[in-house]
Design an enzyme around this catalytic site. Structure first.
Site, PDB file in Angstrom:
ATOM      1  N   HIS A 164       0.814  -1.223   0.000  1.00 58.67           N
ATOM      2  CA  HIS A 164       0.000   0.000   0.000  1.00 58.67           C
ATOM      3  C   HIS A 164       0.844   1.268   0.000  1.00 58.67           C
ATOM      4  CE1 HIS A 164      -4.025  -1.850   0.551  1.00 58.67           C
ATOM      5  NE2 HIS A 164      -3.284  -2.855   0.958  1.00 58.67           N
ATOM      6  N   ASP A 207       3.248   9.353  -1.468  1.00 56.02           N
ATOM      7  CA  ASP A 207       2.084   8.575  -1.066  1.00 56.02           C
ATOM      8  C   ASP A 207       1.915   7.436  -2.061  1.00 56.02           C
ATOM      9  OD1 ASP A 207      -0.158   8.026   0.507  1.00 56.02           O
ATOM     10  OD2 ASP A 207      -0.723  10.145   0.580  1.00 56.02           O
TER      11      ASP A 207
HETATM   12  C1  GDG Z   1      -2.250   3.955   2.874  1.00 57.87           C
HETATM   13  C2  GDG Z   1      -1.232   4.595   1.911  1.00 57.87           C
HETATM   14  C3  GDG Z   1      -2.892   4.326   0.059  1.00 57.87           C
HETATM   15  C4  GDG Z   1      -9.029   9.960   6.985  1.00 57.87           C
HETATM   16  N1  GDG Z   1      -9.487  10.707   8.018  1.00 57.87           N
HETATM   17  C5  GDG Z   1     -10.662  10.186   8.364  1.00 57.87           C
HETATM   18  C6  GDG Z   1     -10.949   9.111   7.517  1.00 57.87           C
HETATM   19  N2  GDG Z   1      -9.944   8.996   6.691  1.00 57.87           N
HETATM   20  C7  GDG Z   1      -9.890   8.008   5.604  1.00 57.87           C
HETATM   21  C8  GDG Z   1      -9.852   8.670   4.252  1.00 57.87           C
HETATM   22  C9  GDG Z   1      -9.267   7.555   3.392  1.00 57.87           C
HETATM   23  C10 GDG Z   1      -8.332   6.856   4.365  1.00 57.87           C
HETATM   24  O1  GDG Z   1      -8.725   7.234   5.683  1.00 57.87           O
HETATM   25  C11 GDG Z   1      -6.897   7.315   4.175  1.00 57.87           C
HETATM   26  O2  GDG Z   1      -6.402   6.738   3.013  1.00 57.87           O
HETATM   27  P1  GDG Z   1      -5.190   7.390   2.203  1.00 57.87           P
HETATM   28  O3  GDG Z   1      -5.038   6.599   0.958  1.00 57.87           O
HETATM   29  O4  GDG Z   1      -5.482   8.810   1.924  1.00 57.87           O
HETATM   30  O5  GDG Z   1      -3.896   7.333   3.136  1.00 57.87           O
HETATM   31  P2  GDG Z   1      -3.217   6.256   4.177  1.00 57.87           P
HETATM   32  O6  GDG Z   1      -4.018   6.114   5.415  1.00 57.87           O
HETATM   33  O7  GDG Z   1      -1.823   6.729   4.384  1.00 57.87           O
HETATM   34  O8  GDG Z   1      -3.240   4.870   3.394  1.00 57.87           O
HETATM   35  C12 GDG Z   1      -1.950   5.304   0.762  1.00 57.87           C
HETATM   36  C13 GDG Z   1      -3.781   3.604   1.047  1.00 57.87           C
HETATM   37  O9  GDG Z   1      -3.015   2.990   2.099  1.00 57.87           O
HETATM   38  C14 GDG Z   1      -4.605   2.508   0.361  1.00 57.87           C
HETATM   39  O10 GDG Z   1      -3.772   1.616  -0.306  1.00 57.87           O
HETATM   40  O11 GDG Z   1      -3.694   5.065  -0.845  1.00 57.87           O
HETATM   41  O12 GDG Z   1      -1.003   5.811  -0.167  1.00 57.87           O
HETATM   42  O13 GDG Z   1      -0.376   5.516   2.599  1.00 57.87           O
HETATM   43  O14 GDG Z   1     -10.257   6.631   3.007  1.00 57.87           O
HETATM   44  O15 GDG Z   1     -11.142   9.095   3.899  1.00 57.87           O
HETATM   45  N3  GDG Z   1     -12.073   8.375   7.579  1.00 57.87           N
HETATM   46  C15 GDG Z   1     -12.975   8.713   8.537  1.00 57.87           C
HETATM   47  N4  GDG Z   1     -12.767   9.759   9.389  1.00 57.87           N
HETATM   48  C16 GDG Z   1     -11.626  10.518   9.339  1.00 57.87           C
HETATM   49  O16 GDG Z   1     -11.480  11.477  10.098  1.00 57.87           O
HETATM   50  N5  GDG Z   1     -14.109   8.026   8.620  1.00 57.87           N
END
Ligand code: GDG
Length: 465
Positions: A156, A369
């Site tokens: 990821h 990322d």
């Molecule tokens: C890793 C990789 C890759 C965030 N704040 C809240 C909340 N979130 C949710 C977002 C999104 C998820 O969490 C975060 O996903 P990201 O992809 O932006 O980033 P990472 O957590 O670092 O994820 C990344 C991912 O894995 C998948 O493979 O894309 O590159 O680093 O869904 O919306 N959700 C809720 N409340 C929050 O305050 N409910």
């Protein structure tokens, strides 16, 4: 029918109603529901004595199998090697990468423990799908125990270039472990190329290109496997529907009222140094400094739920951001307008969807990322009649797909401020065009496609000559 066994550091909340579950959880759950199977991982609990058998919870055709960790395992495997060594290294942050043999051994020990505890639950026809940097050695451990099942791995995070990776003293052992899978998946072609370079230049392995988008066959460490890019995505249609239904929800209304007609820029990220938050805060400061007409007219809301709070680097960035937002607010705030709303807490998915819809700009500027799902979520939540603008870092995997965003270099603070200004003054026609182009990508490449592509590739294994 072949069962799917998913292994990840954490399993998603068993109660599906819990809306905190992100993209991975949604995807994995839908894959598991299709085929039935097991989701195995850490329970999230730290205990005093070594864990016994995994705790099993049945939910229809799905079994959750969870294991507690001891304090020592939690420190060495999770806080240590996974989050203080591999995470910074894979995000190109050598300066933040700590290495010690003690945590490295802890990582290997917990991977062996996971394999031992999973083994009795496995059937010979199962397909095993392991997720993320915490668990790279799992397949090798299982193979040493005689398991011949098809095994796939999805990373990821980004996969770093070999020049960075070789700074890890045990890089060879780790990569040999990665090659024990039948399918290894990355987010982007760039990650895949870095992996191929490692195999070619460091491991002395062979690479066979299968053609655009079809991955490569790797021969290394006495194994043959498929490595391919599988860009992860979101459940586009259901998120669009959620945002539509949240458009007039109470929280959305309250946010809209609080803006009294001003424009909102939104950022949503786990509080993590990979997300480029200090530079982002600076860019917003620069916007107000350089384009003073925005003072009193534009607010920036950063939602940043704390994460990995036991790791010192995460404590440090939290302090830095408090100081930075305080500085900007002290410099520009008026009695009826605060420039930065900085929120160290999480919201439900529905609330976030409503907030995204209200925001004129989605500001997503990680320094690195793997993919970044927030960028995709922001686009999917927009009102097609009056969509906002995505300002996106070129260092997010998502930038390779969402090319109709305003693509920025997060290190170029003035450049980001310029893009913000451009987004704030962008005519409706251009906003619509960019939105439709990005939505086209998200409709054709959604989470179901990611799941089906990966599971399909694993089903076709082994990739023998
Ligand atoms: C890793 C990789 C890759 C965030 N704040 C809240 C909340 N979130 C949710 C977002 C999104 C998820 O969490 C975060 O996903 P990201 O992809 O932006 O980033 P990472 O957590 O670092 O994820 C990344 C991912 O894995 C998948 O493979 O894309 O590159 O680093 O869904 O919306 N959700 C809720 N409340 C929050 O305050 N409910």
């Amino acid at each position: 029918m072949t069962r799917l066994v998913v292994v990840s550091n954490r399993v998603a909340p068993i109660d599906e109603g819990k809306q905190a579950a992100g993209g991975l959880a949604v995807a994995v759950l839908s894959a598991l529901k299709k085929s039935g199977g097991i989701w195995f991982g850490w329970s999230g609990e730290v205990v005093a004595t070594p864990p016994g058998d995994p705790e099993l919870t049945e939910a229809g055709r799905l079994t959750y199998a969870t294991l507690h960790l001891t304090r020592r395992d939690f420190e060495e495997y999770y806080n240590g090697f996974a989050n203080s060594t591999l995470w910074p290294l894979f995000h190109y942050r050598l300066g933040l990468t700590n290495f010690s043999r003690r945590t490295c051994e802890g990582y290997e020990r917990v991977n062996a423990l996971f394999a031992r505890k999973l083994a009795p639950l496995l059937h010979s026809e199962d397909m095993i799908w392991v997720h993320d940097y915490h668990l790279i050695p799992m397949a090798e451990e299982l193979r040493l125990m005689g398991h011949g099942q098809r095994m796939g791995f999805f990373l990821h995070t980004p996969f770093p270039s070999p020049e960075i990776l070789v700074a890890l003293p045990n890089h060879g052992k780790l990569m040999r472990g990665l090659c024990a899978y039948d399918v290894v998946g990355f987010h982007t072609e760039v990650d895949l190329r870095c992996f191929a370079n490692y195999i070619h230049y460091e491991a002395g392995g062979r690479i066979e290109d299968r053609g655009p988008g079809r991955g490569i066959i790797v021969e290394a460490y006495g194994r043959r496997l498929l490595a391919r890019a599988f860009p992860i995505s979101i459940d586009t249609d259901s998120l669009t529907a959620l945002a539509q239904s949240a458009a007039n929800a109470r929280q959305t209304e309250r946010l809209r009222e609080s803006l009294v007609g001003r424009d909102l820029i939104i950022g949503v990220d786990r509080l993590d140094y990979s997300k480029g938050l200090p530079q982002r805060f600076e860019a917003f400061h620069c916007l107000l400094e350089t384009y003073p007409a925005n003072r009193g007219h534009v607010s920036f809301m950063q939602i940043a739920p704390p994460s990995r709070t036991d790791v010192p680097e995460y404590q440090a960035i939290r302090k830095e951001l408090e100081a930075s937002s305080g500085h900007t607010n002290g410099r520009f705030a008026e009695f009826d307008w605060v420039p930065i709303r900085y929120l160290n807490k999480s919201f439900t998915r529905r609330t976030l969807a409503g907030f995204f819809r209200v925001s004129r700009i989605g500001l997503v500027t990680p320094l690195r990322d793997g993919m970044n799902l927030v960028a995709k979520e922001y686009v999917a939540c927009q009102d097609p009649e009056d969509p906002g603008v995505l300002v996106l870092s070129r260092f997010a995997g998502a930038a390779q797909e969402l090319s109709a965003a305003l693509i920025v270099n997060p290190y170029d603070v003035e450049g980001v401020a310029e893009a913000l200004q451009r987004g704030l003054s962008m005519p409706l026609e251009e906003r619509r065009e960019r939105y439709h182009a990005n939505m086209e990508v998200l409709r054709t490449h959604d989470i179901a496609k990611w799941r089906d592509d990966f599971v399909g590739s694993l089903t076709a294994a082994p990739y023998d000559a």
